[in-house]
Design a protein around this motif. Structure first.
Motif: not given
Length: 333
Positions: A74-79, A93-96
């Motif tokens: 999955c992917v999560c973002l920072g920044g 997060m549920k969509e990645t």
């Protein structure tokens, strides 16, 4: 494997400090410059941003995408826009799950799945991607990594899909904000886009709308390519490094008139496998030398050697750097 970051951190790309979480940014300037390599998970107590062992990093100027691979990929973002909630910028997060690769710019996050490509608008709170395309997995040849996709590549802004001539047989592609460099299966290098700083390598400052072979490299097979803002880099099959383009801050590792005012001290240390060397603009600590000094000469990042860490991957953002390390094994006497 552990990831460290250093450099520009105004939006919490490297670590999230309390003032950003609370929305209090009055003294956030104190946290803008991270001059010493800092582990990404060491200042974060949120499960959505703890990078796993087999993770990868993608970076833009104000954001970081953490790509978690393996069974629960999955992917999560920072920044910017991703400091407080896991459902940042409308992306949950549920969509990645199932994502195999990611590509991030200031405006869009592009995700690659086994059967499709999705681009999400990071400025909107939409619950669906702004653009998507179905893809068919090619049965022959190695898998393509973003920004390459079957038949073309994904751009940083619309139109997202850009076709490439099948005669190029692209092996890898690197995009900057204004130019591109492509490596073909035969080892030839092609560039196109803005050429105002010599970043295309064609011996002039002319821009090119279509891929054009870099004639100075013709006949010398290359193994990988990369881009900076206004410069380009490639490595030959024999391990030689070739650079061209803008060198105002010494980013080519060649003498810069703006920096080389006196002979710089040469390092007497012998290089070892897994050592990290950086050079260029250093005003935000992105060189990792625990200073804000720029350099037109490759210098060892002492931190990782002192900590007995071996660097296995490096990702350069616009004003920051991320490095993946493993603990160096010390032989018992």
């Amino acid at each position: 494997m552990r990831w460290f970051g250093f450099g520009f951190n105004a939006f919490g790309q490297i670590y999230v400090h309390d003032k950003l979480i609370k929305g209090e940014c009055s003294d956030a300037v104190k946290q803008v410059k991270v001059i010493s390599p800092t582990e990404l998970a060491s200042h974060v107590d949120r499960s959505d941003c703890c990078l796993k062992t087999d993770g990868q990093i993608r970076a833009s100027w104000s954001r970081r995408a953490s790509l978690h691979l393996g069974g629960d990929s999955c992917v999560c973002l920072g920044g910017f826009g991703a400091v407080i909630a896991s459902e940042s910028c409308g992306i949950s997060m549920k969509e990645t799950p199932g994502c195999k690769d990611a590509f991030i710019s200031e405006l869009y996050l592009t995700l690659a799945f086994p059967d499709r490509i999705e681009s999400w608008d990071l400025q909107k709170k939409e619950k669906t991607p702004s653009w998507s395309m179905e893809i068919k997995t090619e049965s022959s040849g190695p898998p393509l990594n973003l920004p390459l996709v079957p038949g073309g590549y994904i751009a940083t802004k619309p139109p997202f899909y850009r076709p490439l001539s099948p005669q190029l047989k692209a092996k890898s592609l690197a995009l900057s904000a204004e130019h591109a460099i492509l490596l073909s299966a035969s080892g030839a290098v092609y560039t196109w886009g803005l050429g105002s700083h010599g970043q295309l390598g064609h011996g002039d400052l002319t821009s090119e709308e279509q891929p054009r072979a870099v004639e100075a490299l013709w006949g010398m097979p290359m193994s990988c390519v990369a881009t900076g803002g206004w410069h380009s880099v490639c490595i030959s099959d024999g391990g030689d490094l070739y650079v061209w383009g803008w060198n105002e801050s010494g980013q080519l590792g060649l003498p810069s008139r703006g920096l080389r005012k006196a002979p710089q001290q040469q390092s007497s240390q012998q290089a070892a496998t897994g050592d990290l060397y950086t050079w260029g603009w250093g005003d935000y600590g992105q060189l990792g030398h625990q200073t804000l000094i720029s350099s037109d000469e490759p210098q060892l990042v002492e931190f990782f050697r002192e900590q007995q860490m071996r660097v296995v991957d490096v990702v350069c953002g616009a004003w920051n750097t991320f490095a993946a390390v493993v603990k160096e094994e010390v032989a018992c006497s």
